[in-house]
Write an enzyme that holds these catalytic residues in place. Structure first.
Site, short mmCIF file in Angstrom:
data_model
loop_
_atom_site.label_atom_id
_atom_site.label_comp_id
_atom_site.label_asym_id
_atom_site.label_seq_id
_atom_site.Cartn_x
_atom_site.Cartn_y
_atom_site.Cartn_z
CG PHE A 113 -41.03 0.82 -38.02
CD1 PHE A 113 -41.59 2.34 -37.79
CD2 PHE A 113 -40.52 0.45 -36.93
CE1 PHE A 113 -41.80 2.61 -36.63
CE2 PHE A 113 -40.48 0.82 -35.78
CZ PHE A 113 -41.35 2.24 -35.22
CG ASP A 114 -43.91 0.47 -45.59
OD1 ASP A 114 -43.17 -0.48 -46.25
OD2 ASP A 114 -44.28 1.37 -46.25
CE LYS A 115 -37.13 0.46 -48.49
NZ LYS A 115 -37.37 1.48 -49.35
#
Length: 181
Positions: free
Chosen positions: A14-16
């Site tokens: 996941f990206d943040k």
């Protein structure tokens, strides 16, 4: 092909910003280092950030003031922005980027949040502390993926201290900050 291979996935990365968080960075505080006041520093930051599409830029549009117009703006992917103001280089970005552009050392990171530094020439002007809220469904989504036997990883270009703080609030297997594009 993608749908047929979904049953072989063992890790979800996941990206943040905008994925596990709402993606609406807001200004939490401003720490001044130079002679300019808060309004001037925010106007200079807005003058640079108006040339960026990064989510950080969304924290500054209300502070734009034509009296602090910035020219010749360059976006440095993964670092920040540079431009010209009153014949000097104006720089905004993370501490390492601003330090490399200006030679300024010892830019103090905030205890919490994402630190963004502003400098003019070789003078540090301000540190802006930005923050973002976790998405309401982030923890539940990660728990469901773990229940399915999947490993979950947070990968972000943001500074690692901020990434660590966000990751500490979520049931992740690992996290990595300061990742380049």
């Amino acid at each position: 092909h993608t749908l047929e291979s979904l049953d072989r996935i063992d890790t979800v990365v996941f990206d943040k910003t905008g994925t596990l968080t709402e993606g609406r960075l807001t200004l939490r505080s401003t720490r001044l280092f130079g002679d300019l006041d808060t309004a001037a520093c925010l106007a200079l930051a807005a003058g640079l950030e108006r040339y960026s599409e990064h989510p950080i830029a969304a924290a500054f549009p209300g502070y734009f003031d034509r009296r602090y117009s910035v020219t010749d703006v360059t976006n440095h992917l993964g670092g920040g922005l540079t431009g010209q103001y009153l014949g000097q280089e104006l720089v905004i970005g993370h501490a390492a980027f601003v330090g490399a552009q200006t030679g300024i050392e010892h830019l103090p990171e905030p205890d919490e949040g994402l630190g963004l530094f502003l400098a003019l020439g070789d003078q540090r002007l301000a540190r802006f502390t930005l923050d973002d809220q976790l998405r309401e469904e982030a923890s539940d989504t990660l728990r469901q993926l773990k229940h399915l036997g999947l490993q979950t990883i947070l990968l972000s270009g943001d500074r690692s201290s901020h990434v660590q703080r966000v990751a500490g609030q979520l049931p992740l297997d690992a996290c990595k900050g300061q990742a380049s594009p």
